[in-house]
Design an enzyme around this catalytic site. Structure first.
Site, PDB file in Angstrom:
ATOM      1  N   LYS A  86     175.444  71.528 -23.803  1.00 51.48           N
ATOM      2  CA  LYS A  86     174.298  72.251 -24.377  1.00 51.48           C
ATOM      3  C   LYS A  86     173.453  71.285 -25.187  1.00 51.48           C
ATOM      4  O   LYS A  86     173.961  70.564 -26.053  1.00 51.48           O
ATOM      5  CB  LYS A  86     174.781  73.367 -25.297  1.00 51.48           C
TER       6      LYS A  86
HETATM    7  O1  G3P Z   1     174.409  81.058 -28.554  1.00 53.12           O
HETATM    8  C1  G3P Z   1     173.403  81.063 -29.549  1.00 53.12           C
HETATM    9  C2  G3P Z   1     173.758  82.031 -30.561  1.00 53.12           C
HETATM   10  O2  G3P Z   1     175.021  81.677 -31.090  1.00 53.12           O
HETATM   11  C3  G3P Z   1     172.783  82.287 -31.665  1.00 53.12           C
HETATM   12  O3  G3P Z   1     173.155  83.548 -32.097  1.00 53.12           O
HETATM   13  O4  G3P Z   1     173.557  85.366 -33.645  1.00 53.12           O
HETATM   14  O5  G3P Z   1     173.249  83.031 -34.510  1.00 53.12           O
HETATM   15  O6  G3P Z   1     171.316  84.306 -33.564  1.00 53.12           O
HETATM   16  P1  G3P Z   1     172.786  84.088 -33.536  1.00 53.12           P
END
Ligand code: G3P
Length: 234
Positions: A86
């Protein structure tokens, strides 16, 4: 639809991988840091839990192209299996993506917030792009419409890059993302349990049990077979 787990919590990955039709795991530095674990042991453990065939998306921490490429090669050598490196979208990230794709390393370009970021990441050779749905909703943008336009752009331009929608807080967001044709979602563990929850389902199951036991008492189907002929059940 590919279902990915967005966590590095080994117990949760073990549990979800056992019960749900999971296609892989995604992590990022925030997710990894929550575990307070030795990084190399953690990623190897996750690989062992999900096996070599399921996708494992691991984010690099380097900023420059050289750092990103070096980390990607090390991850391929030491974690292996069905690995996706990634890389957050940036100039260096795009340069690294093109180099890594020539070496046959799978790349997921992440932290995508716009349609044009997704398009150029795809042009650089990304296998997946990861738009952040809830974070877009949080800034009064519209995560679903951004993803929908990315899906449409890829179709219009015959691009094989897949959309790995990320950053979800609700089942409604997941549903809408599935409806616009995103090929995959990565979800935190609790959302899997919410995906299959409905109180009417629980009532229905209770009714099935009550009606059955009114007639057959505690006897299960398996017990009935066993009583009839013990050789039927192996
Ligand atoms: O995979 C990306 C993700 O982990 C971001 O999620 O919940 O931190 O916005 P969040």
């Amino acid at each position: 639809m590919l279902y990915i787990i967005d966590t590095a919590d080994r117990d949760e990955i073990r549990r979800l991988n056992e019960y749900y039709p999971i296609d892989g795991v995604t992590t990022n530095p925030t997710i990894i840091s929550k575990e307070h674990s030795d990084f190399l042991k953690l990623v190897k453990d996750i690989r062992d839990i999900i096996g070599p065939d399921k996708m494992f998306h691991i984010q690099v921490t380097g900023d420059t192209c050289d750092e990103i490429v070096k980390e990607a090669r090390l991850l391929r050598t030491h974690v292996g299996g069905n690995l996706y490196v990634k890389i957050p979208i940036s100039r260096d990230g795009l340069k690294a993506t093109q180099i890594l794709k020539k070496e046959g390393i799978n790349v997921t370009v992440t932290a995508i917030f716009t349609q044009q970021q997704a398009l150029i990441a795809a042009k650089a050779g990304a296998d997946f792009v990861a738009p952040y749905v809830n974070r877009l909703d949080n800034i009064v943008s519209d995560g679903v419409s951004v993803v929908s336009e990315i899906v449409e752009l890829f179709k219009k331009h015959s691009i094989s890059t897949k959309v790995l929608a990320a950053s979800f807080k609700t089942v409604e967001q997941i549903h809408k993302i599935a409806m616009v044709g995103a090929q995959s979602v990565t979800l935190q563990p609790a959302l899997y349990d919410q995906l299959i929850y409905h109180p009417l389902t629980l009532y229905a199951i209770d009714d099935f049990k009550a009606d059955w036991s009114n007639v057959y008492g505690d006897k299960s189907i398996a017990m009935m077979f066993e009583e009839k002929d013990s050789s039927v059940i192996k």
